[in-house]
Design an enzyme around this catalytic site. Structure first.
Site, PDB file in Angstrom:
ATOM      1  N   GLN A  71       0.811  -1.211   0.000  1.00  0.00           N
ATOM      2  CA  GLN A  71       0.000   0.000   0.000  1.00  0.00           C
ATOM      3  C   GLN A  71       0.852   1.272   0.000  1.00  0.00           C
ATOM      4  O   GLN A  71       0.316   2.371  -0.111  1.00  0.00           O
ATOM      5  CB  GLN A  71      -0.908   0.008   1.236  1.00  0.00           C
ATOM      6  CG  GLN A  71      -1.901  -1.143   1.270  1.00  0.00           C
ATOM      7  CD  GLN A  71      -2.609  -1.275   2.613  1.00  0.00           C
ATOM      8  OE1 GLN A  71      -2.378  -0.505   3.541  1.00  0.00           O
ATOM      9  NE2 GLN A  71      -3.481  -2.269   2.725  1.00  0.00           N
ATOM     10  N   HIS A 134      -0.708  -0.337   5.775  1.00  0.00           N
ATOM     11  CA  HIS A 134      -1.047   0.657   6.799  1.00  0.00           C
ATOM     12  C   HIS A 134       0.023   1.739   6.968  1.00  0.00           C
ATOM     13  O   HIS A 134       0.522   1.986   8.061  1.00  0.00           O
ATOM     14  CB  HIS A 134      -1.358  -0.019   8.133  1.00  0.00           C
ATOM     15  CG  HIS A 134      -2.454  -1.025   8.051  1.00  0.00           C
ATOM     16  ND1 HIS A 134      -2.832  -1.822   9.107  1.00  0.00           N
ATOM     17  CD2 HIS A 134      -3.284  -1.362   7.021  1.00  0.00           C
ATOM     18  CE1 HIS A 134      -3.825  -2.615   8.727  1.00  0.00           C
ATOM     19  NE2 HIS A 134      -4.119  -2.348   7.471  1.00  0.00           N
ATOM     20  N   GLU A 228     -14.046   3.857  10.759  1.00  0.00           N
ATOM     21  CA  GLU A 228     -14.446   4.895  11.707  1.00  0.00           C
ATOM     22  C   GLU A 228     -14.298   6.303  11.150  1.00  0.00           C
ATOM     23  O   GLU A 228     -13.444   6.563  10.293  1.00  0.00           O
ATOM     24  CB  GLU A 228     -13.588   4.809  12.980  1.00  0.00           C
ATOM     25  CG  GLU A 228     -13.729   3.546  13.773  1.00  0.00           C
ATOM     26  CD  GLU A 228     -12.874   3.531  15.031  1.00  0.00           C
ATOM     27  OE1 GLU A 228     -12.960   2.548  15.783  1.00  0.00           O
ATOM     28  OE2 GLU A 228     -12.122   4.510  15.270  1.00  0.00           O
ATOM     29  N   TYR A 238      -7.750   6.492  20.850  1.00  0.00           N
ATOM     30  CA  TYR A 238      -8.922   6.101  20.067  1.00  0.00           C
ATOM     31  C   TYR A 238      -9.120   4.582  20.010  1.00  0.00           C
ATOM     32  O   TYR A 238      -9.969   4.106  19.269  1.00  0.00           O
ATOM     33  CB  TYR A 238      -8.855   6.756  18.684  1.00  0.00           C
ATOM     34  CG  TYR A 238      -9.146   8.240  18.807  1.00  0.00           C
ATOM     35  CD1 TYR A 238     -10.405   8.750  18.586  1.00  0.00           C
ATOM     36  CD2 TYR A 238      -8.149   9.124  19.240  1.00  0.00           C
ATOM     37  CE1 TYR A 238     -10.684  10.097  18.758  1.00  0.00           C
ATOM     38  CE2 TYR A 238      -8.405  10.465  19.422  1.00  0.00           C
ATOM     39  CZ  TYR A 238      -9.688  10.951  19.179  1.00  0.00           C
ATOM     40  OH  TYR A 238      -9.964  12.284  19.370  1.00  0.00           O
ATOM     41  N   TYR A 249     -10.045 -10.506   9.493  1.00  0.00           N
ATOM     42  CA  TYR A 249     -10.497 -10.824   8.136  1.00  0.00           C
ATOM     43  C   TYR A 249     -10.945 -12.274   8.001  1.00  0.00           C
ATOM     44  O   TYR A 249     -11.829 -12.588   7.212  1.00  0.00           O
ATOM     45  CB  TYR A 249      -9.377 -10.530   7.125  1.00  0.00           C
ATOM     46  CG  TYR A 249      -9.098  -9.060   6.937  1.00  0.00           C
ATOM     47  CD1 TYR A 249     -10.087  -8.198   6.483  1.00  0.00           C
ATOM     48  CD2 TYR A 249      -7.847  -8.525   7.226  1.00  0.00           C
ATOM     49  CE1 TYR A 249      -9.838  -6.839   6.313  1.00  0.00           C
ATOM     50  CE2 TYR A 249      -7.583  -7.175   7.060  1.00  0.00           C
ATOM     51  CZ  TYR A 249      -8.583  -6.340   6.603  1.00  0.00           C
ATOM     52  OH  TYR A 249      -8.326  -5.005   6.440  1.00  0.00           O
TER      53      TYR A 249
END
Length: 358
Positions: A71, A134, A228, A238, A249
Site C-alpha cells: 500500500q 497501513h 471509523e 482512540y 479478516y
C-alpha cells in the site's frame, strides 16, 4: 457514536448531476489538489506528480526517492494555505528500501517551474518494516498553521498504536518546518514520540479541517468491519486494537470490547466496512442538498458516502455514485462548487461532477 446497517442507508435513485472525464491517469493515483481554479496537481503511487492544466499535462521533477511496496508509495499532497506566495507543498510517502523496509515520511518543497526544490524531510516514522500495509497517510494544515499527518499501524497492531514510544497508529502534529509544537500533548514525557497528537488508530486515510469548528476530523480503515470517523482531540486514545467494532479478516475475534473507560468512541462507524479513503466537508452551492455534509470516498464499497447532520448531531447516510462502479481513492471540492472524484486502480480517472443541465 452511531452506525447504520445497509438496510437503513438511503440509496440515491435519480441522477442529479453531469460528469466529465477531466484526465485519465497512467498509473494508480492517490491524491489531488487545486493549484488554482483551472489547474490540478495529483500524485501517482509509483512516485510521480503531474499538473493538469486546461490544455496540457506536465510531469514534476525533483521528487524524493519513493519506496513502493504494498500500500506504500507516494501518497498525499497538500498545498500550503499561502501557496500562491510561497510555492510550498507537502508530501507524504513511503521511504526506505526493499531489504530493510520502510515507513511513512513527510517532506516539504517549493514548486518552482515544474520542479521541486529545497526539499526538506520533516518527519520519518522509525521502526522500518518490510510489511506492506497501513502507511496512512494524509496531511492537513489547521487554522493556526500546524501540520497534521497520519501513519497507520504498519501491520504491527499489538504494539505500535498503544505504544507512545513507537511510531505508527497515530495522528501527528508538527510545525511546518518539522519542529515540534511546545504544547503537543506528550511534549513533557520521556522517550515518547513528541510529535504524537493522538493514538490508538489503525490506518487513517482521510483527514480534513472542519470549516466551522476548526477541528481535525479523520476516517480510518477498520479490519473486517469497524471503519471509523473520529474528531481528533489532543492526547486522546482512540482505542485500536483494545476496542473495535470489527473482527479479523478470517472471521475470528480481535477483542470482545467495543468500549472501555478512557478510550474514545468514534463519531460514526461502518459494519460492514466500506474502506474509506478521502473525505471532505462540502460547502458549495452547486448541490444544495449536499451542502454542509461529509462526503467520504470509498474503495471497497465503490461509492461516495454522504453523511448529513441534524441539530442534535444525529447522522444519516446516503450512497452516491454507485452506478459508476469505481473504487474511489479521493474526493475534492472544486473552487467552483463542483466535486472532483479520483478513481483507484492502474488506470485511474479524474472525474468532475457538476449539476445536471436542463
Amino acid at each position: 457514536s452511531c452506525a447504520q446497517d445497509d438496510t437503513t442507508i438511503n440509496e440515491t435513485k435519480d441522477e442529479i448531476y453531469d460528469l466529465e472525464l477531466i484526465h485519465p491517469t497512467k498509473n494508480i493515483p492517490w491524491s489531488i489538489e487545486f493549484i488554482d481554479e483551472k489547474t490540478i496537481i495529483y500524485t501517482e503511487k509509483r512516485g510521480n506528480i503531474y499538473i493538469v492544466g486546461e490544455n496540457n499535462v506536465t510531469e514534476i521533477t525533483g521528487l524524493p526517492a519513493i519506496y513502493e511496496r504494498g500500500q506504500g508509495g507516494l501518497m498525499d499532497i497538500e498545498l500550503h494555505p499561502n501557496f500562491k506566495e510561497n510555492n510550498l507543498i507537502f508530501l507524504s510517502y513511503a521511504s526506505g528500501n526493499r531489504e530493510s523496509g520502510g515507513n511513512t515520511a513527510i517532506a516539504s518543497a517549493e514548486l518552482l517551474e515544474n520542479k521541486l526544490v529545497n526539499l526538506k524531510l520533516l518527519y520519518k516514522g522509525e521502526e522500518n518494516t518490510t510489511r506492506g500495509q497501513h502507511f496512512g497517510s494524509r496531511i492537513q494544515i489547521d487554522n493556526d498553521g500546524y501540520l497534521y499527518f497520519t501513519i497507520g499501524d504498519r501491520g504491527n497492531r499489538d504494539v505500535n498504536p498503544q505504544d507512545l514510544k513507537k511510531d505508527g497508529g497515530k495522528v501527528y502534529r508538527i510545525n511546518i518546518d518539522g519542529s515540534i509544537p511546545d504544547d503537543n500533548p506528550f511534549i513533557g514525557s520521556d522517550g515518547v514520540k513528541k510529535a504524537t497528537y493522538s493514538y490508538g488508530h489503525r490506518n487513517p486515510q482521510g483527514i480534513f479541517l472542519h470549516p466551522k469548528t476548526g477541528k481535525i476530523w479523520t476516517n480510518e480503515h477498520g479490519p473486517r468491519g469497524g471503519d471509523e470517523i473520529n474528531i481528533i482531540t489532543a492526547g486522546k486514545n482512540y482505542g485500536w486494537p483494545k476496542i473495535t467494532y470489527g473482527i479479523n479478516y478470517i472471521g475470528t475475534t480481535i477483542t470482545k470490547d467495543k468500549a472501555l473507560p478512557g478510550l474514545e468512541q468514534p463519531l460514526y462507524y461502518w459494519v460492514p466496512s466500506i474502506a474509506p479513503s478521502g473525505m471532505i466537508y462540502y460547502t458549495g452551492d452547486n448541490f444544495p442538498e449536499w451542502k454542509n455534509s461529509l462526503m467520504i470516498s470509498s474503495l471497497k464499497a465503490k461509492k461516495i458516502s454522504k453523511i448529513s447532520f441534524n441539530e442534535t448531531l444525529n447522522l444519516s447516510e446516503d450512497n452516491l455514485f454507485q452506478e459508476l462502479n469505481h473504487r474511489f481513492r479521493n474526493i475534492l471540492q472544486h473552487p467552483n462548487g463542483n466535486i472532483l472524484l479520483l478513481t483507484d486502480g492502474p488506470r485511474g480517472k479524474l472525474i468532475e461532477i457538476s449539476p445536471l443541465k436542463n
